[in-house]
Design a protein around this motif. Structure first.
Motif, short mmCIF file in Angstrom:
data_model
loop_
_atom_site.label_atom_id
_atom_site.label_comp_id
_atom_site.label_asym_id
_atom_site.label_seq_id
_atom_site.Cartn_x
_atom_site.Cartn_y
_atom_site.Cartn_z
N LYS A 166 0.84 -1.08 -0.09
CA LYS A 166 0.05 -0.05 -0.01
C LYS A 166 0.79 1.29 -0.16
O LYS A 166 0.38 2.30 -0.75
CB LYS A 166 -0.93 0.05 1.36
N THR A 167 1.77 1.20 1.02
CA THR A 167 2.66 2.40 1.17
C THR A 167 3.47 2.52 -0.40
O THR A 167 3.58 3.78 -0.82
CB THR A 167 3.42 2.36 2.49
N THR A 168 3.99 1.71 -0.73
CA THR A 168 4.90 1.46 -1.89
C THR A 168 3.82 2.22 -3.12
O THR A 168 4.45 2.94 -3.84
CB THR A 168 5.21 0.19 -2.51
N PHE A 214 1.93 11.20 5.99
CA PHE A 214 2.42 9.86 6.47
C PHE A 214 1.88 9.28 7.42
O PHE A 214 1.47 9.83 8.34
CB PHE A 214 3.93 10.45 6.32
N GLN A 215 2.40 7.87 7.24
CA GLN A 215 1.94 7.01 8.63
C GLN A 215 2.33 7.53 9.44
O GLN A 215 1.68 7.13 10.68
CB GLN A 215 2.72 5.41 7.98
N ASN A 216 3.39 8.09 9.92
CA ASN A 216 4.15 8.32 11.34
C ASN A 216 4.18 9.99 11.38
O ASN A 216 5.22 10.50 12.05
CB ASN A 216 5.44 7.98 11.39
N LEU A 238 -3.23 9.90 1.80
CA LEU A 238 -3.30 9.68 3.19
C LEU A 238 -2.90 8.17 3.51
O LEU A 238 -3.64 7.22 3.16
CB LEU A 238 -4.62 10.08 3.83
N ASP A 239 -1.60 8.08 4.13
CA ASP A 239 -1.10 6.75 4.51
C ASP A 239 -1.55 6.50 5.83
O ASP A 239 -0.67 6.66 6.85
CB ASP A 239 0.53 6.68 4.14
N GLU A 240 -2.54 5.57 6.19
CA GLU A 240 -2.94 4.95 7.54
C GLU A 240 -2.81 6.34 8.51
O GLU A 240 -2.02 6.26 9.47
CB GLU A 240 -2.22 4.06 8.08
N PRO A 241 -3.46 7.53 8.10
CA PRO A 241 -3.41 8.79 8.93
C PRO A 241 -3.63 8.39 10.47
O PRO A 241 -3.36 9.26 11.65
CB PRO A 241 -4.12 9.62 8.48
MG LIG Z 1 2.50 0.96 4.62
#
Ligand SMILES: [Mg+2]
Ligand SMILES: Nc1ncnc2c1ncn2[C@@H]1O[C@H](COP(=O)(O)OP(=O)(O)OP(=O)(O)O)[C@@H](O)[C@H]1O
Length: 364
Positions: free
Chosen positions: A43-45, A82-84, A158-161
């Motif tokens: 997913k992130t890729t 980003f996720q973080n 939005l990556d796993e916000p």
């Molecule tokens: Mg990811």
């Protein structure tokens, strides 16, 4: 805003790992598309390829009708959350929010105005002078979101916000994101591994596994007609019951499993299932489509009731049919006691069937 189009997009990392085997789909202008799948599925890729932060190994990516494979991230007019969070710890909330605009060389007054607007939208006005360390998790998340919003980009990624937030905050922020999407009419791709988040937020959902798209559909279609065993098992909580067996017909339809023979009555897909008689299939039954047998007619099966899990408006019945665990969900009312054997019926017009070898949906 803009349409985003992925055409046979592929990513192979330098070490040979195929993170995205082939992804083809279009995100409509103003759509909130959710990309869901288990950890490590790519997913992130995929998101980083859209943002331009990761090179594309094959296929084409277009934004607003223009192929952007070779366009630098800053020229794609995309904002990624980003996720973080990735907030700058030494900058205040206001500085974090305005950073992207300062980088673009916008005039100071315009930056201040825009930061105020976005802070108001996200209810951060009273925290503008604070450093990220002094914020709650939810506030940090809003700042991360705000940094994307101030730039007014064509596309939001939005990556796993919400993955770092507690359950209650996730719920609040989920509604907040839906509201922002409605207000801006923005094109958004929202990545999550949480199937509830996917179902509630997405207008359409892309289910991803092992770098391969499994199904793209509306939340209801995915739930009601999962295209294969992966999607069937992934969406829905508690998960769909899956029973392997051989299809027979002796009066009504039957499934011969290692635990016993289930009565299927006359399934909705009966005509199309003729071709599957005497073959091995997987039967899928949602927990809400298993009910206690009452009144006339034969029961479908008898199972051992192990544990009752009340969750307020319903109860989950954890059952065992031979070695096979089953889950049923129903309203809380007079229920049999754990340890007893219960007769169950199936909602025969809501059954799912899959090819046991390939795992693909059959019969309709
Ligand atoms: Mg990811
Ligand atoms: N730079 C890299 N080099 C080699 N392999 C990588 C690289 N980055 C990621 N991978 C691998 O590619 C796969 C997909 O990773 P990715 O981060 O896209 O998954 P994800 O779906 O976002 O997972 P998560 O839900 O845990 O965030 C994983 O197996 C990961 O280990």
């Amino acid at each position: 805003m803009a349409t985003v189009r992925l055409d046979h997009l592929r990513k192979v990392y330098p070490n040979g790992h195929v993170a995205v085997a082939e992804a083809s789909f279009e995100i409509a202008d103003g759509e909130l598309l959710v990309l869901v799948g288990p950890s490590g599925c790519g997913k992130t890729t995929l998101l980083r390829m859209i943002a331009g932060l990761e090179s594309i190994s094959g296929g084409t990516l277009s934004i607003g009708g223009r192929v952007v494979n070779a366009v630098a991230p800053k020229d794609r007019d995309i904002a990624m959350v980003f996720q973080n969070y990735a907030l700058y710890p030494h900058m205040s909330v206001a500085e974090n929010l305005g950073f992207g605009l300062r980088l673009r060389g916008e005039p100071k007054a315009a930056i201040e105005r825009r930061v105020q607007e976005v802070a108001k939208m996200l209810e951060l006005e009273h925290r503008l002078a604070a450093l990220p360390a002094a914020l709650s998790g939810g506030q940090r998340q809003r700042v991360a979101l705000g940094r994307a919003l101030v730039r007014d980009p064509k596309v939001f990624l939005l990556d796993e916000p919400l993955s770092n937030l507690d359950a209650k905050l996730r719920l609040t922020m989920r509604v907040e994101i839906a509201r922002i999407h409605q207000r801006l009419g923005a094109t958004m791709v929202y990545v999550t591994h949480d199937q509830i988040e996917a179902m509630t937020l997405g207008q359409r959902i892309v289910v991803f596994n092992g770098g391969v798209i499994q199904q793209i559909d509306t939340p209801m279609k995915l739930y009601e007609r999962p295209a294969n065993l992966f999607v069937a098992g992934f969406l829905g909580s508690p998960a769909m019951n899956l029973l392997r067996g051989t299809l027979h017909r002796e009066g009504g339809w039957r499934l011969a499993t290692s635990a016993g023979v289930l009565g299927l009555g006359e399934p909705a897909q009966a005509a199309a299932l003729e071709a599957w008689l005497d073959r091995e299939v997987v039967l899928g039954v949602r927990p809400e489509d298993l009910a206690l047998h009452a009144g006339d007619g034969p029961a479908a099966l008898a199972a051992h009731l192990e544990v009752l899990e009340p969750v307020g408006n319903e109860v989950f019945l954890n059952l065992r049919y031979g070695a096979q665990p089953l889950v049923a969900r129903m309203p809380p009312r007079a229920l049999p006691a754990p340890g007893s054997t219960v007769a169950l019926v199936l909602a025969v017009d809501r059954l799912h069937f899959f090819d046991a070898q390939e795992g693909v949906r059959i019969g309709d």
